[in-house]
Design a protein around this motif. Structure first.
Motif, mmCIF file in Angstrom:
data_model
loop_
_atom_site.group_PDB
_atom_site.id
_atom_site.type_symbol
_atom_site.label_atom_id
_atom_site.label_comp_id
_atom_site.label_asym_id
_atom_site.label_seq_id
_atom_site.Cartn_x
_atom_site.Cartn_y
_atom_site.Cartn_z
ATOM 1 N N GLU A 157 0.968 -1.157 0.099
ATOM 2 C CA GLU A 157 -0.002 0.022 -0.121
ATOM 3 C C GLU A 157 0.911 1.351 -0.171
ATOM 4 N N ARG A 214 -7.254 -5.904 -16.932
ATOM 5 C CA ARG A 214 -6.439 -6.094 -15.800
ATOM 6 C C ARG A 214 -5.539 -4.857 -15.922
ATOM 7 N N ALA A 224 -6.016 2.030 -12.758
ATOM 8 C CA ALA A 224 -6.830 2.759 -12.048
ATOM 9 C C ALA A 224 -6.629 2.779 -10.404
ATOM 10 N N GLU A 225 -6.198 1.402 -9.783
ATOM 11 C CA GLU A 225 -6.127 1.100 -8.608
ATOM 12 C C GLU A 225 -4.544 2.098 -8.310
ATOM 13 N N THR A 226 -3.627 1.967 -9.178
ATOM 14 C CA THR A 226 -2.343 2.471 -8.756
ATOM 15 C C THR A 226 -2.440 4.067 -8.765
ATOM 16 N N LEU A 278 2.075 1.583 -3.445
ATOM 17 C CA LEU A 278 1.094 2.122 -4.328
ATOM 18 C C LEU A 278 0.764 3.633 -4.099
ATOM 19 N N SER A 279 1.129 3.974 -2.644
ATOM 20 C CA SER A 279 0.876 5.449 -2.517
ATOM 21 C C SER A 279 2.038 6.305 -3.010
ATOM 22 N N GLU A 312 -7.253 -1.970 -14.866
ATOM 23 C CA GLU A 312 -7.551 -2.187 -13.293
ATOM 24 C C GLU A 312 -6.343 -1.666 -12.683
ATOM 25 N N ILE A 313 -5.152 -2.092 -12.938
ATOM 26 C CA ILE A 313 -4.020 -1.761 -12.509
ATOM 27 C C ILE A 313 -3.856 -0.332 -12.602
ATOM 28 N N SER A 327 -10.130 7.256 -12.901
ATOM 29 C CA SER A 327 -11.366 6.474 -13.644
ATOM 30 C C SER A 327 -11.743 7.174 -14.920
ATOM 31 N N ARG A 352 1.136 6.467 -6.970
ATOM 32 C CA ARG A 352 -0.020 7.434 -7.119
ATOM 33 C C ARG A 352 0.685 8.939 -6.669
ATOM 34 N N SER A 378 -5.203 5.906 -8.765
ATOM 35 C CA SER A 378 -6.955 6.368 -8.337
ATOM 36 C C SER A 378 -7.465 7.320 -9.340
#
Length: 159
Positions: free
Chosen positions: A3, A50, A56-58, A6-7, A53-54, A62, A10, A60
């Motif tokens: 996490e 995928r 979008a998640e990484t 990822l932060s 998704e990666i 959309s 981001r 933040s």
């Protein structure tokens, strides 16, 4: 810890331009993820899903912002003559833990379709070498990616 990585990803700067460029660490990451997805010459819908998704998640993001980053990565990869332009950007902006985590994201793309192709394996190996991820860390990330993708087939030259 993941996490935290990822932060960190981001929070990478967007290179100050409204139009994404290959010098933007986010575009560089997107281009490398796109590249590994297409390394075997076949882009399956599950891999594309995928990939998005990666992103979008990484980051933040959309909607239109996600579509723009995915398109920028695709365009940058299609225009690139080698991987160095992207790996050098990531190496400058990511610490060692974040670079290892990025290789883990690449393996998630590779195993999205449940198969490992030798060209995908080679691509991850080359990127890992260029961004300074040690062999044992790359192998561990591969094993984790394979374990999280039941039914994965293929072998690596690392083992």
């Amino acid at each position: 810890m993941f996490e935290r990585v990822l932060s960190f990803l981001r929070d990478l700067p967007a290179a100050g331009a409204s139009k994404p460029s290959a010098d933007d660490p986010r575009v560089a990451a997107s281009a490398l993820l796109y590249h590994v997805m297409n390394a075997d010459g076949v882009r399956q819908d599950i891999e594309w899903e995928r990939f998005k998704e990666i992103l979008a998640e990484t980051y933040s993001i959309s909607g239109d912002e996600l579509d723009a980053l995915a398109a920028a990565g695709e365009r940058a990869d299609n225009e690139a003559i080698d991987l160095y332009a992207f790996t050098s950007v990531l190496k400058r902006h990511l610490d060692a833990e974040a670079r290892k985590a990025f290789i883990g994201l690449m393996w998630e793309i590779v195993y999205a379709d449940g198969e490992l192709h030798e060209l995908e394996d080679n691509t991850v190996w080359r990127v890992a070498e260029l961004i300074g991820v040690e062999r044992h860390d790359r192998i561990e990330a591969r094993r984790k990616g394979a374990a999280e993708a039941p039914g994965a087939r293929g072998t690596s030259s690392d083992e």
